[in-house]
Scaffold this active site. Structure first.
Site, mmCIF file in Angstrom:
data_model
loop_
_atom_site.group_PDB
_atom_site.id
_atom_site.type_symbol
_atom_site.label_atom_id
_atom_site.label_comp_id
_atom_site.label_asym_id
_atom_site.label_seq_id
_atom_site.Cartn_x
_atom_site.Cartn_y
_atom_site.Cartn_z
ATOM 1 N N ASP A 94 -17.979 -36.697 0.572
ATOM 2 C CA ASP A 94 -17.517 -38.037 0.215
ATOM 3 C C ASP A 94 -17.627 -38.361 -1.272
ATOM 4 O O ASP A 94 -17.626 -39.521 -1.661
ATOM 5 C CB ASP A 94 -18.323 -39.076 1.000
ATOM 6 C CG ASP A 94 -19.840 -38.914 0.813
ATOM 7 O OD1 ASP A 94 -20.258 -38.242 -0.153
ATOM 8 O OD2 ASP A 94 -20.593 -39.452 1.640
ATOM 9 N N GLU A 116 -17.196 -31.672 6.847
ATOM 10 C CA GLU A 116 -18.040 -32.825 7.107
ATOM 11 C C GLU A 116 -17.177 -34.091 7.189
ATOM 12 O O GLU A 116 -17.422 -35.101 6.545
ATOM 13 C CB GLU A 116 -19.136 -32.980 6.043
ATOM 14 C CG GLU A 116 -20.299 -33.848 6.499
ATOM 15 C CD GLU A 116 -21.367 -34.022 5.431
ATOM 16 O OE1 GLU A 116 -22.427 -33.409 5.582
ATOM 17 O OE2 GLU A 116 -21.118 -34.759 4.453
ATOM 18 N N GLU A 130 -18.949 -43.943 -1.377
ATOM 19 C CA GLU A 130 -18.750 -42.795 -0.493
ATOM 20 C C GLU A 130 -18.031 -43.141 0.799
ATOM 21 O O GLU A 130 -17.220 -42.354 1.309
ATOM 22 C CB GLU A 130 -20.107 -42.138 -0.190
ATOM 23 C CG GLU A 130 -20.736 -41.412 -1.378
ATOM 24 C CD GLU A 130 -21.547 -42.312 -2.275
ATOM 25 O OE1 GLU A 130 -22.130 -41.805 -3.252
ATOM 26 O OE2 GLU A 130 -21.607 -43.543 -2.009
ATOM 27 N N HIS A 212 -31.634 -42.623 -4.645
ATOM 28 C CA HIS A 212 -30.621 -42.559 -5.694
ATOM 29 C C HIS A 212 -29.354 -43.359 -5.369
ATOM 30 O O HIS A 212 -28.456 -43.465 -6.190
ATOM 31 C CB HIS A 212 -30.196 -41.109 -5.940
ATOM 32 C CG HIS A 212 -29.399 -40.522 -4.811
ATOM 33 N ND1 HIS A 212 -29.978 -40.076 -3.654
ATOM 34 C CD2 HIS A 212 -28.062 -40.343 -4.675
ATOM 35 C CE1 HIS A 212 -29.041 -39.630 -2.834
ATOM 36 N NE2 HIS A 212 -27.871 -39.787 -3.432
ATOM 37 N N ARG A 214 -26.400 -45.955 -4.950
ATOM 38 C CA ARG A 214 -25.959 -47.070 -5.786
ATOM 39 C C ARG A 214 -26.216 -48.413 -5.121
ATOM 40 O O ARG A 214 -26.534 -49.403 -5.791
ATOM 41 C CB ARG A 214 -24.454 -46.943 -6.094
ATOM 42 C CG ARG A 214 -24.107 -45.889 -7.122
ATOM 43 C CD ARG A 214 -22.621 -45.925 -7.468
ATOM 44 N NE ARG A 214 -22.272 -44.916 -8.446
ATOM 45 C CZ ARG A 214 -21.921 -43.676 -8.148
ATOM 46 N NH1 ARG A 214 -21.883 -43.291 -6.881
ATOM 47 N NH2 ARG A 214 -21.621 -42.807 -9.099
ATOM 48 N N HIS A 245 -34.670 -38.879 -9.866
ATOM 49 C CA HIS A 245 -33.245 -38.553 -9.916
ATOM 50 C C HIS A 245 -32.762 -38.670 -11.362
ATOM 51 O O HIS A 245 -33.224 -39.537 -12.115
ATOM 52 C CB HIS A 245 -32.454 -39.508 -9.015
ATOM 53 C CG HIS A 245 -31.063 -39.061 -8.738
ATOM 54 N ND1 HIS A 245 -30.003 -39.389 -9.555
ATOM 55 C CD2 HIS A 245 -30.554 -38.301 -7.741
ATOM 56 C CE1 HIS A 245 -28.894 -38.846 -9.063
ATOM 57 N NE2 HIS A 245 -29.204 -38.189 -7.966
#
Length: 373
Positions: A94, A116, A130, A212, A214, A245
């Protein structure tokens, strides 16, 4: 038949590595294209899997937006496919690389295989961007390789034709099986963390933490940090390892809140894939907002407390090895403390069989691609 495989991030590469090997094993011409989204994080990984990209794109710029990255990717890939067209373009997951890779292939009349496929939250901002990337790739793809029945059902409900969908399991477990054998044979672990493997902390319980996403930027990430501090203060005999990260915004928040606050909170720099798997195996349980770790951790018998409000991977929740706790300080502390205090609660989240597959996904994908021609 020539097949182009495109990746840009560390998780994409991990989930495509064994497919690249398997296609070549079956005599297929494979061109490997790296967009370099995670350029620094990919270097050691490509060596680990013994794969060298045939083409590396230089699209990353400091401070660029998602829109700017997407425009750069589309321009580079469009130029590439104007010169030479493969039979198939394979994308995974994604990311912006996956979405724009599929977009460029579609514009040039190239068939697209999505590895996936079909994962959904149906909340267009969780995970962001995503969720929308996945949905858009599904509109473009010609073959959909789903990790589970639930993801195939999502596609069927979106009117994707059944004969274009195949449930193959998750390719991350193919990579995991390959890597576990190498780690065991070579007795690998991160040397900078030797104290957790053979030193003074080798018997301590250790909670591994990664974040990590967003959608957690800002208040969500701050709540996660406060929860870590609360847990560390209440459990001085437990070690809390926080992976930093490389995203500057995430890294700054973690350092501001957690650095030098408690001796049992350890901030660690990004690790190689093999070192991270060794650390995952050494851990007691995970606090994470990662997608891939929901899939990998069950193979090690490690419970996952998921720092998100929604998951597009319901299999782990149904199996009981993943629990969605969100980013509320109270929820995180309560659920983590249960695992630290109650052996029964801990064992209830361990599973005998990974609900995400059996490590043979690449073979199923290769069989179908060769059959389709």
């Amino acid at each position: 038949m020539r097949i182009d495989i495109i990746y840009g991030t560390r998780p994409e590469f991990i989930k495509l590595a064994m497919l690249i090997h398997k296609l070549r094993e079956y005599g297929q011409e494979v061109r490997v294209i790296s967009t370099g989204q995670h350029k620094e994080m990919l270097k050691g990984l490509e060596e680990w899997f013994n794969i060298t990209p045939d083409i590396t794109l230089e699209v990353m710029r400091e401070g660029q937006s998602i829109a700017q990255l997407s425009a750069a990717l589309l321009g580079e890939l469009s130029c590439l496919y104007s010169e030479e067209k493969p039979h198939w373009v394979v994308v995974q997951g994604d990311t912006q690389t996956a979405f724009v890779g599929a977009q460029a292939a579609f514009y040039h009349g190239i068939k697209i295989a999505h590895v996936e496929a079909g994962l959904r939250t149906y909340d267009k901002r969780a995970p962001f961007p995503e969720e929308i990337n996945r949905q858009m790739i599904s509109k473009l793809a010609d073959l959909h390789f789903c990790p589970a029945v639930s993801s195939s059902q999502n596609l069927l409900e979106e009117k994707v034709q059944e004969h274009l969908i195949e449930v193959v399991g998750n390719t991350v477990l193919d990579a995991l099986e390959y890597s576990r054998e190498k780690i065991k044979a070579e007795n690998l672990f991160p040397l900078e963390l030797e104290r957790y493997f053979s030193g003074e902390k080798q018997t301590s319980r250790m909670v591994l933490i990664t974040t990590h996403r967003r959608e957690n930027f800002g208040e969500g990430l701050e709540q996660i940090c406060k929860a870590i501090l609360h847990l560390a203060a209440a459990n001085l005999e437990v070690d809390f390892l926080v992976l930093l990260h490389p995203n500057p915004q995430v890294k700054k928040t973690l350092l501001d809140y957690l650095e030098n606050k408690f001796p049992n909170v350890d901030l660690i720099s990004p690790l190689t894939y093999s070192d991270f798997l060794a650390l995952l195996q050494r851990s007691y349980f995970l606090l994470t907002d990662s997608g891939g770790l929901q899939e990998e951790a069950p193979s090690f018998g490690k419970p996952v407390l998921l720092l998100r409000e929604l998951t597009e991977r319901p299999e782990g929740v149904v199996a009981g090895c993943v629990k969605v706790v969100g980013t509320s300080l109270e929820n995180i502390v309560s659920e983590a403390q249960k695992l630290l205090d109650s052996e029964a609660d801990y064992k209830a989240m361990q599973v005998d069989r990974n609900p995400f597959g059996d490590g043979k996904s690449a073979q199923f994908i290769v069989n179908r691609l060769i059959h389709e021609g």
